[in-house]
Design a protein around this motif. Structure first.
Motif, PDB file in Angstrom:
ATOM      1  N   ARG A  47       0.668  -1.410   0.015  1.00  0.00           N
ATOM      2  CA  ARG A  47       0.086   0.017  -0.293  1.00  0.00           C
ATOM      3  C   ARG A  47       0.942   1.214  -0.323  1.00  0.00           C
ATOM      4  NH1 ARG A  47      -5.881  -1.113   2.804  1.00  0.00           N
ATOM      5  NH2 ARG A  47      -5.816  -3.433   2.556  1.00  0.00           N
ATOM      6  N   GLU A  48       1.813   0.767  -0.215  1.00  0.00           N
ATOM      7  CA  GLU A  48       2.980   2.187  -0.147  1.00  0.00           C
ATOM      8  C   GLU A  48       2.503   3.792  -1.289  1.00  0.00           C
ATOM      9  OE1 GLU A  48       8.057   3.069  -1.304  1.00  0.00           O
ATOM     10  OE2 GLU A  48       6.455   1.570  -1.805  1.00  0.00           O
ATOM     11  N   ILE A  49       2.394   4.435  -0.554  1.00  0.00           N
ATOM     12  CA  ILE A  49       1.808   5.594  -1.944  1.00  0.00           C
ATOM     13  C   ILE A  49       3.609   7.010  -1.791  1.00  0.00           C
ATOM     14  CG2 ILE A  49      -0.272   5.248  -1.309  1.00  0.00           C
ATOM     15  CD1 ILE A  49       0.332   7.578   0.336  1.00  0.00           C
ATOM     16  N   ALA A  50       3.749   7.414  -2.856  1.00  0.00           N
ATOM     17  CA  ALA A  50       4.063   9.511  -2.574  1.00  0.00           C
ATOM     18  C   ALA A  50       2.832   9.774  -3.645  1.00  0.00           C
ATOM     19  CB  ALA A  50       5.742   8.643  -3.606  1.00  0.00           C
ATOM     20  N   THR A  51       3.485  11.242  -2.239  1.00  0.00           N
ATOM     21  CA  THR A  51       2.520  12.101  -2.645  1.00  0.00           C
ATOM     22  C   THR A  51       2.507  13.178  -4.456  1.00  0.00           C
ATOM     23  OG1 THR A  51       3.130  14.116  -0.703  1.00  0.00           O
ATOM     24  CG2 THR A  51       1.997  12.902  -0.102  1.00  0.00           C
ATOM     25  N   CYS A  52       3.347  12.751  -4.473  1.00  0.00           N
ATOM     26  CA  CYS A  52       4.304  13.255  -6.113  1.00  0.00           C
ATOM     27  C   CYS A  52       3.718  12.319  -7.262  1.00  0.00           C
ATOM     28  CB  CYS A  52       5.520  13.685  -6.097  1.00  0.00           C
ATOM     29  SG  CYS A  52       6.217  12.155  -5.589  1.00  0.00           S
ATOM     30  N   ASP A  53       2.721  10.875  -6.436  1.00  0.00           N
ATOM     31  CA  ASP A  53       2.616  10.406  -8.063  1.00  0.00           C
ATOM     32  C   ASP A  53       1.329  10.770  -8.543  1.00  0.00           C
ATOM     33  OD1 ASP A  53       1.005   8.202  -9.345  1.00  0.00           O
ATOM     34  OD2 ASP A  53       3.232   6.631  -8.628  1.00  0.00           O
ATOM     35  N   PRO A  54       0.998  10.703  -9.588  1.00  0.00           N
ATOM     36  CA  PRO A  54      -0.078  11.283 -10.469  1.00  0.00           C
ATOM     37  C   PRO A  54      -1.545  10.781  -9.211  1.00  0.00           C
ATOM     38  CG  PRO A  54       1.821  11.499 -11.911  1.00  0.00           C
ATOM     39  CD  PRO A  54       2.182  10.479 -10.699  1.00  0.00           C
ATOM     40  N   SER A  55      -1.185   9.831  -9.268  1.00  0.00           N
ATOM     41  CA  SER A  55      -2.697   8.660  -9.540  1.00  0.00           C
ATOM     42  C   SER A  55      -2.835   9.674  -8.117  1.00  0.00           C
ATOM     43  CB  SER A  55      -1.915   7.483  -8.911  1.00  0.00           C
ATOM     44  OG  SER A  55      -1.295   7.533  -8.026  1.00  0.00           O
ATOM     45  N   TYR A  56      -1.656   9.413  -7.058  1.00  0.00           N
ATOM     46  CA  TYR A  56      -2.841  10.539  -5.927  1.00  0.00           C
ATOM     47  C   TYR A  56      -2.668  11.997  -5.404  1.00  0.00           C
ATOM     48  CZ  TYR A  56      -1.921  11.942  -0.831  1.00  0.00           C
ATOM     49  OH  TYR A  56      -2.210  12.224   0.360  1.00  0.00           O
ATOM     50  N   TYR A  57      -2.346  12.543  -6.516  1.00  0.00           N
ATOM     51  CA  TYR A  57      -2.442  14.141  -6.592  1.00  0.00           C
ATOM     52  C   TYR A  57      -3.673  14.152  -7.393  1.00  0.00           C
ATOM     53  CZ  TYR A  57       0.500  15.569 -10.571  1.00  0.00           C
ATOM     54  OH  TYR A  57       1.877  15.266 -11.899  1.00  0.00           O
ATOM     55  N   GLY A  58      -3.814  13.251  -7.977  1.00  0.00           N
ATOM     56  CA  GLY A  58      -5.130  13.292  -8.910  1.00  0.00           C
ATOM     57  C   GLY A  58      -5.726  13.463  -8.743  1.00  0.00           C
ATOM     58  N   GLU A  59      -6.359  12.154  -7.338  1.00  0.00           N
ATOM     59  CA  GLU A  59      -7.411  12.583  -6.411  1.00  0.00           C
ATOM     60  C   GLU A  59      -7.656  13.557  -5.642  1.00  0.00           C
ATOM     61  OE1 GLU A  59     -10.551  10.422  -5.407  1.00  0.00           O
ATOM     62  OE2 GLU A  59      -9.243  10.643  -6.865  1.00  0.00           O
ATOM     63  N   GLN A  60      -5.991  13.863  -4.921  1.00  0.00           N
ATOM     64  CA  GLN A  60      -6.135  15.399  -4.331  1.00  0.00           C
ATOM     65  C   GLN A  60      -6.648  16.653  -4.724  1.00  0.00           C
ATOM     66  OE1 GLN A  60      -2.887  16.390  -1.777  1.00  0.00           O
ATOM     67  NE2 GLN A  60      -2.414  17.642  -2.310  1.00  0.00           N
ATOM     68  N   GLN A  61      -6.840  16.552  -6.508  1.00  0.00           N
ATOM     69  CA  GLN A  61      -7.098  17.556  -7.858  1.00  0.00           C
ATOM     70  C   GLN A  61      -9.079  17.281  -7.889  1.00  0.00           C
ATOM     71  OE1 GLN A  61      -5.020  17.064 -10.867  1.00  0.00           O
ATOM     72  NE2 GLN A  61      -2.920  18.175 -10.794  1.00  0.00           N
ATOM     73  N   ARG A  62      -9.230  15.934  -7.879  1.00  0.00           N
ATOM     74  CA  ARG A  62     -10.875  15.944  -7.344  1.00  0.00           C
ATOM     75  C   ARG A  62     -11.786  16.170  -6.007  1.00  0.00           C
ATOM     76  NH1 ARG A  62      -9.445  11.877 -11.032  1.00  0.00           N
ATOM     77  NH2 ARG A  62      -8.396  11.183  -9.688  1.00  0.00           N
ATOM     78  N   ILE A  63     -11.388  15.690  -5.134  1.00  0.00           N
ATOM     79  CA  ILE A  63     -10.821  16.673  -3.953  1.00  0.00           C
ATOM     80  C   ILE A  63     -10.892  17.671  -3.660  1.00  0.00           C
ATOM     81  CG2 ILE A  63     -10.568  16.822  -1.217  1.00  0.00           C
ATOM     82  CD1 ILE A  63      -8.966  13.783  -1.628  1.00  0.00           C
ATOM     83  N   PHE A  64     -10.476  18.640  -4.143  1.00  0.00           N
ATOM     84  CA  PHE A  64     -10.682  20.197  -3.992  1.00  0.00           C
ATOM     85  C   PHE A  64     -11.560  21.089  -5.078  1.00  0.00           C
ATOM     86  CE2 PHE A  64      -8.940  24.110  -6.696  1.00  0.00           C
ATOM     87  CZ  PHE A  64      -8.844  25.142  -5.953  1.00  0.00           C
ATOM     88  N   LEU A  65     -11.734  20.078  -5.864  1.00  0.00           N
ATOM     89  CA  LEU A  65     -12.742  20.487  -6.454  1.00  0.00           C
ATOM     90  C   LEU A  65     -14.188  20.146  -6.022  1.00  0.00           C
ATOM     91  CD1 LEU A  65     -11.523  19.884 -10.242  1.00  0.00           C
ATOM     92  CD2 LEU A  65     -11.503  22.197  -9.215  1.00  0.00           C
ATOM     93  N   GLU A  66     -13.985  19.451  -5.435  1.00  0.00           N
ATOM     94  CA  GLU A  66     -15.270  18.727  -4.846  1.00  0.00           C
ATOM     95  C   GLU A  66     -15.642  20.169  -3.316  1.00  0.00           C
ATOM     96  OE1 GLU A  66     -15.176  15.022  -3.420  1.00  0.00           O
ATOM     97  OE2 GLU A  66     -15.208  14.137  -4.990  1.00  0.00           O
ATOM     98  N   PHE A  67     -14.647  20.252  -2.866  1.00  0.00           N
ATOM     99  CA  PHE A  67     -14.428  21.763  -1.857  1.00  0.00           C
ATOM    100  C   PHE A  67     -14.646  22.597  -2.917  1.00  0.00           C
ATOM    101  CE2 PHE A  67     -11.312  19.384   1.659  1.00  0.00           C
ATOM    102  CZ  PHE A  67     -11.861  18.214   1.115  1.00  0.00           C
TER     103      PHE A  67
END
Length: 875
Positions: A129-149
């Motif tokens: 389950r290792e993640i890196a916040t600089c991975d597009p799969s991670y920050y892409g979801e963060q962008q979706r969250i931003f738009l929902e906010f």
């Protein structure tokens, strides 16, 4: 493995540790399945920034979390214990500039190095389950969250006065300004006005405060720090009417105050340099405009505002005092913040240090209005220093004689009922110190903000099917500032609404956004959507979160806000992300400098018996400094590879858990790690001796003698007590209990070696005690435990074994240990049944060798038995 024939054979950590780590990895025993029917337990350590290499000081919180994770697995829980990387941020960008490389390359190289170092510690992590916040799969979801906010009204954009770091060329949050300097660059911070994106965290102030009451498993000091930072205050909005305002300007200035009782002491009104009235006046006043620019060269943090020299500009305007109507001069002052209250204050120099400094500098009246208890009013002066204590009002008209709370209420009632311009002059209000969270950063290495700016349509969200907005790879750092602004193609796009040429937002998100939801990302299994609601709901809240106290405000407060907002947008069901929080102390180490003042690594220094130190291989003297937090800059670090190669990782783990309470700092010393090594070897010998004396499993006999019963009681008590200690994160207490049990176990083995054959009851008790000992230490020294498990011939792995169950009957202490005094001096002790009569205790005492030696054939003059307390023998 063949059991050792003697107890002299040493445990070979260098050979055993990598072998067991390989077995754990091949069998995948730490991978977590969401569908597992067992009760869940989520333990998480704050994930690291991949800055290069880790040292043993970094490992303390990971080892503590690992002990909890391993223990909970043994207790029958489905444990989630993941790891990731807080991978965006300025250090990577600065490294790219210094090394002429790409931030991503530098970051992923560091991740690879640090991953191997963490694996060296034998951590039971689910690396799948290792993640890196600089991975597009991670920050892409963060962008979706931003738009929902954004859609939900939790995000907005406005022009704001910000802290600007002139070295890192980016905005800093107030919390990132330390003593007026950037938290990373150390540069003096300036004020600037920029268009920024904000999260409406201030709207959540009251619920964030109330939520602290539900966090019973958080340290009190952390909850207090958050309360103080949110800073709830009850006060009054007071309208001061302008006397001589130029045409087109407001007719009043509204002030928020928590001390309306001191209104009669007001000698000036001060505006923030960013106040709308200030800006309006500065348009036609070059001197005021210059003053405002000078103010903006200072930071906006509270600490800097408090300590900087107080400066003001007399606007020439006056306002009418709301109680009596006297004229009060209006200044612009550098210590008034626009984003607190209304951006305007009334100055009461008799009872506030900042106001006193200002009034003294500009020769304004200083009138005391709160009289200290038992002081003569005629003799009471605040000319030299303000008085900020309790007392009674004087020099205050209708308030004279009232205490402070009564005076506040009286002023509020008076001004609420006084009308000016169809509105009350005063209105009660609740204010918060917490400001909205500005997330815009003018740097490349961060999550792109998914907004497109169109001249016709304004800011337009990037369509969902175009996410993630990826960072371009071909960027240049040959100039200061944000390379996204200079990129020839990346920022140029068409407006999603009207199709006209438009521009991408070139600011990236504050990296604290990345760490404000990563714990929810871990809940989803590999290969699934990044933030599945069902998965998040099944794992959150985190049962035990472990990290440094330095994150008490920034990370933890932002994560609490983010989780609550995810709840409001339907993403998760929980409101609080971390049910339990533990803030561990740091590992500290002495510092060393050579004769030229250069820092030295510990392995470069030889400590001599006389207390002096020299550089290894030379007679060059070394200056030894006090223990400090391990830091690469001072070189007082110990790499995990050195420890693993010299002593073994389990020794380091044992040392980190020993002696010092885990919430306090612990000093790394050679003597300490050598002591841990000796105890690891002692456990190995105890288990080896047991396997030699009782080589096979035997069935429990029908009856147990006193020796075997005593050993079984000690072993079962150990299992119960250590379980309680780990549950309460009292690792040092658990270690002390193991030390104590090892002494009892060692004594039992010594007695067993004296007999020609080991009785069946004792053989059973020895093997049971050894198995319990190994299981109890398995979460702390897992590699040693596996090796010992094999020596005992136990099935499976120690890592997948169950925690030993304690027989309740053996936990009932039906004996008592009594000290024995001979002629008033303590000479020994005796353990007897609790229900033994004085005569039975006397008989047992007389049978002891030490009593026979003391009496030397004589009868005692007297034996005094104090039941369950003491035995006195008068020889």
């Amino acid at each position: 493995m063949t059991p050792p024939s003697t107890t002299t054979e040493r445990y070979n950590a260098r050979e055993a540790e990598p072998r067991w780590q390989k077995i754990w990895d091949e069998r995948g025993i730490y991978r977590t399945a969401n569908a597992d029917p067992r009760p869940k337990y989520y333990v998480l350590e704050m994930f690291p920034y991949p800055s290069g290499r880790i040292h043993i000081g970094h490992g303390r919180n990971y080892v503590m979390g690992d002990v909890v994770a391993r223990f909970k697995r043994m207790k029958g829980f489905n444990v989630l214990h993941p790891m990731g990387w807080d991978a965006f941020g300025l250090p990577a960008e600065n490294a790219a500039i210094e090394r002429n490389t790409h931030p991503g390359k530098w970051t992923y190289e560091n991740i690879a190095t640090m991953r191997e170092q963490l694996k060296l510690l034998g951590l039971s992590l689910d690396w799948s389950r290792e993640i890196a916040t600089c991975d597009p799969s991670y920050y892409g979801e963060q962008q979706r969250i931003f738009l929902e906010f954004l859609k939900g009204g939790f995000v907005y954009r406005r022009e704001s006065e910000v802290n600007w770091d002139p070295v890192d060329n980016t905005v800093l949050a107030n919390e990132q300004v330390i003593d007026g300097r950037g938290w990373r660059s150390g540069a003096l911070v300036e004020r600037r006005k920029l268009a920024q994106w904000f999260f409406r965290i201030s709207d959540a102030s009251e619920e964030l405060l109330a939520g602290l009451d539900t966090l019973e498993r958080w340290p009190d000091k952390v909850r207090l720090m958050q309360r103080n930072w949110i800073g709830r205050s009850e006060g009054l909005h007071v309208r001061f009417m302008l006397d001589n305002a130029p045409a087109g300007l407001p007719s009043e200035v509204k002030v928020y105050t928590t001390r309306p009782d001191t209104l009669f002491g007001a000698s000036f009104l001060a505006l923030s340099p960013g106040h709308p009235l200030t800006e309006a006046l500065a348009q036609d006043n070059a001197a005021l405009k210059a003053f405002v620019e000078e103010c903006r060269r200072g930071g906006t943090s509270t600490a800097e505002i408090e300590t900087q020299e107080k400066m003001g500009f007399d606007t020439g305007l006056t306002v009418r005092h709301p109680l009596g109507g006297k004229p009060v001069p209006v200044y612009v002052a550098n210590f008034v913040l626009m984003d607190y209250g209304t951006g305007a204050i009334f100055g009461c120099p008799g009872h506030d240090q900042r106001d006193h400094d200002f009034a003294t500098k500009y020769r304004l009246p200083i009138v005391p209005v709160v009289l200290a208890p038992d002081v003569d009013p005629a003799a009471f002066s605040v000319a030299d220093a303000p008085y900020d204590g309790d007392g009674t009002l004087f020099n205050s008209g209708f308030l004279d004689g009232l205490n402070v709370p009564a005076a506040k209420e009286a002023v509020a009632l008076r001004l609420e009922n006084e009308i000016a311009g169809n509105a009350p002059v005063g209105e009660r209000a609740v204010n918060y110190r917490l400001r909205d969270w500005g997330i815009s950063r003018q740097r490349y290495w961060g999550c792109p903000i998914p907004i497109i700016h169109c001249d016709a349509c304004g800011p337009v969200p990037v369509p969902q099917d175009q996410l993630p907005v990826r960072l371009p790879e071909d960027v240049s750092f040959d100039q200061p500032g944000n390379p996204l602004d200079r990129h020839p193609t990346w920022k140029h796009v068409n407006c999603p609404s009207c199709g006209a040429p438009a521009r991408r937002e070139t600011d990236t998100m504050d990296t604290f956004v990345d760490s404000s939801w990563y714990f929810a990302r871990f809940a989803s299994e590999p290969g699934t959507d990044p933030l599945q609601k069902d998965a998040a709901d099944s794992w959150l809240a985190v049962d035990q979160y472990i990290g440094g106290i330095e994150h008490a405000i920034l990370h933890l407060l932002y994560s609490r806000f983010f989780t609550r907002t995810l709840h409001k947008t339907g993403r998760v069901s929980v409101k609080e992300p971390f049910a339990g929080l533990f803030t561990q102390g740091m590992i500290v180490h002495e510092t060393y400098k050579d004769s030229a003042g250069k820092w030295l690594f510990p392995e470069e220094v030889e400590k001599r018996p006389d207390g002096t130190a020299v550089r290894i291989g030379t007679e060059e003297p070394v200056t030894v400094g006090a223990p400090e937090k391990m830091s690469k800059s001072k070189r007082n670090v110990v790499p995990p590879e050195v420890v693993a190669d010299t002593y073994g990782v389990d020794c380091a783990r044992w040392f980190m858990l020993s002696d010092t309470p885990p919430e306090r700092d612990s000093e790394w010393t050679s003597a300490g790690i050598e002591g841990a090594w000796r105890f690891v070897q002692r456990i190995w010998r105890l288990v080896g001796d047991t396997a030699a004396l009782a080589p096979v499993e035997v069935a429990p006999p029908d009856n147990f003698g006193p020796e075997s019963t005593a050993l079984r009681r000690a072993a079962h008590r150990l299992a119960a007590q250590v379980a309680d200690d780990v549950e309460r994160l009292r690792f040092n207490v658990a270690v002390a209990r193991v030390h104590g049990f090892a002494n009892e176990f060692g004594d039992a083995l010594a007695q067993a070696r004296k007999a020609d054959t080991v009785a069946p009851d004792l053989a059973f008790a020895l093997r049971e005690a050894a198995s319990i000992l190994v299981a109890v230490v398995a979460p702390m020294v897992p590699h040693l435990a596996e090796e010992c498990w094999t020596v005992l011939g136990r099935d499976g792995l120690a890592a997948t074994a169950s925690w030993p169950a304690s027989d309740p009957a053996l936990l009932v202490d039906d004996t008592v240990t009594l000290p024995i005094q001979i002629n008033g001096k303590r000479r020994g002790e005796i353990t007897v049944p609790k229900e033994a009569s004085p005569a039975e205790v006397e008989q047992a005492v007389l049978a002891l060798d030490l009593i026979a030696q003391a009496l030397d054939g004589r009868a005692p003059k007297r034996i005094i038995v104090v039941p369950q307390r003491i035995v006195n023998v008068v020889a």
